[in-house]
Write a protein that holds these residues in place. Sequence first.
Motif, PDB file in Angstrom:
ATOM      1  N   TYR A   1       0.811  -1.221   0.000  1.00 25.20           N
ATOM      2  CA  TYR A   1       0.000   0.000   0.000  1.00 25.20           C
ATOM      3  C   TYR A   1       0.848   1.277   0.000  1.00 25.20           C
ATOM      4  O   TYR A   1       0.468   2.294   0.585  1.00 25.20           O
ATOM      5  CB  TYR A   1      -0.979  -0.012   1.184  1.00 25.20           C
ATOM      6  N   THR A   2       1.968   1.208  -0.680  1.00 24.29           N
ATOM      7  CA  THR A   2       2.805   2.395  -0.854  1.00 24.29           C
ATOM      8  C   THR A   2       2.188   3.320  -1.904  1.00 24.29           C
ATOM      9  O   THR A   2       1.722   2.860  -2.946  1.00 24.29           O
ATOM     10  CB  THR A   2       4.224   1.991  -1.296  1.00 24.29           C
ATOM     11  N   ARG A   3       2.216   4.607  -1.624  1.00 26.31           N
ATOM     12  CA  ARG A   3       1.788   5.594  -2.620  1.00 26.31           C
ATOM     13  C   ARG A   3       2.921   5.806  -3.619  1.00 26.31           C
ATOM     14  O   ARG A   3       4.058   6.069  -3.242  1.00 26.31           O
ATOM     15  CB  ARG A   3       1.434   6.918  -1.939  1.00 26.31           C
ATOM     16  N   VAL A   4       2.588   5.693  -4.889  1.00 28.22           N
ATOM     17  CA  VAL A   4       3.579   5.849  -5.953  1.00 28.22           C
ATOM     18  C   VAL A   4       3.209   7.072  -6.789  1.00 28.22           C
ATOM     19  O   VAL A   4       2.126   7.134  -7.366  1.00 28.22           O
ATOM     20  CB  VAL A   4       3.648   4.599  -6.855  1.00 28.22           C
ATOM     21  N   GLU A   5       4.111   8.042  -6.825  1.00 26.75           N
ATOM     22  CA  GLU A   5       3.919   9.217  -7.663  1.00 26.75           C
ATOM     23  C   GLU A   5       4.556   8.968  -9.026  1.00 26.75           C
ATOM     24  O   GLU A   5       5.633   8.372  -9.119  1.00 26.75           O
ATOM     25  CB  GLU A   5       4.515  10.454  -7.002  1.00 26.75           C
ATOM     26  N   VAL A   6       3.894   9.434 -10.065  1.00 25.10           N
ATOM     27  CA  VAL A   6       4.348   9.215 -11.433  1.00 25.10           C
ATOM     28  C   VAL A   6       4.374  10.565 -12.149  1.00 25.10           C
ATOM     29  O   VAL A   6       3.408  11.332 -12.073  1.00 25.10           O
ATOM     30  CB  VAL A   6       3.409   8.252 -12.195  1.00 25.10           C
ATOM     31  N   GLU A   7       5.480  10.828 -12.824  1.00 25.78           N
ATOM     32  CA  GLU A   7       5.550  12.108 -13.526  1.00 25.78           C
ATOM     33  C   GLU A   7       6.352  11.969 -14.816  1.00 25.78           C
ATOM     34  O   GLU A   7       7.303  11.193 -14.897  1.00 25.78           O
ATOM     35  CB  GLU A   7       6.156  13.190 -12.631  1.00 25.78           C
ATOM     36  N   TYR A   8       5.954  12.747 -15.782  1.00 27.39           N
ATOM     37  CA  TYR A   8       6.585  12.778 -17.100  1.00 27.39           C
ATOM     38  C   TYR A   8       7.665  13.850 -17.130  1.00 27.39           C
ATOM     39  O   TYR A   8       7.468  14.963 -16.629  1.00 27.39           O
ATOM     40  CB  TYR A   8       5.515  13.071 -18.145  1.00 27.39           C
ATOM     41  N   TYR A   9       8.816  13.515 -17.720  1.00 23.90           N
ATOM     42  CA  TYR A   9       9.882  14.494 -17.892  1.00 23.90           C
ATOM     43  C   TYR A   9       9.552  15.327 -19.129  1.00 23.90           C
ATOM     44  O   TYR A   9       9.778  14.907 -20.262  1.00 23.90           O
ATOM     45  CB  TYR A   9      11.225  13.778 -18.039  1.00 23.90           C
ATOM     46  N   ASN A  10       9.050  16.513 -18.881  1.00 23.25           N
ATOM     47  CA  ASN A  10       8.536  17.393 -19.935  1.00 23.25           C
ATOM     48  C   ASN A  10       9.680  18.236 -20.517  1.00 23.25           C
ATOM     49  O   ASN A  10       9.648  19.472 -20.510  1.00 23.25           O
ATOM     50  CB  ASN A  10       7.445  18.287 -19.336  1.00 23.25           C
TER      51      ASN A  10
END
Length: 248
Positions: A176-185
């Motif tokens: 139940y770890t929160r995983v942040e996801v982001e695009y390298y813009n």
Amino acid sequence: MKARALLLALVLTVLGSTAAWAHFGMLIPDTDELDQDKRTVNLTLSFSHPFEMVGMNLEKPAEFFVVANGEDKTDLKASLKECKVMDHMAWQTQFTPRRPGLYAFVFDPVPYKEDAENNYIRHITKVVIDAYGEGEEWNKPLGLKTEIVPLTRPFGNYAGNVFQGIVMLDGKPAPYTRVEVEYYNKDGKRTAPNERMVTQEVMADGNGVFTFACPWKGWWGFAGLNADSQPYEGRELELGAVIWVEMR
């Protein structure tokens, strides 16, 4: 009415200035594969908000190394040269493998003091390179304090593919770890319709497994976030297990 308008403007300004953007350790190579035509990989280490292209200073990491085929660890810290990324302190280097195989690059930073969140941030960041098509054991843990062990091959992916991984903490799956996801813009061509869309979030399941479909080509960062059991200099220490994956 004037007083109310001024107060409203002040509130909106404060809210806008304190917006919480996700932090990401960044370890971006110029390729995720090496072959006879390209035998050397160039790597850039930085710390930023990658979608919004807002940088922060990255001190010279406490550790920077490469692990070949899940076994042979080589210290690369001395090879780092200071540079600028998003107008902030960053680091770069080159590496030429001596033999075919799978190469996992890792940096472990000096914890970053984040006064806005009253904590410190330690993002242990990795990226995996396939040299000459010989990389097979790409799902092998490296034994880091925290890491994402990929369940999807972390190189040679199409845009639109699903990326799946296991968040590990102290050698065990972190449920139940929160995983942040982001695009390298990087080229600034992508825009978000609102601030909620800048950083995507998914939750790992009871076995620490998470899944995310990457819609665009380019580099995607995944950060599994947990708090360390021990504070750092009197504050909570955010442990980030970060991996970067290119979609083509």
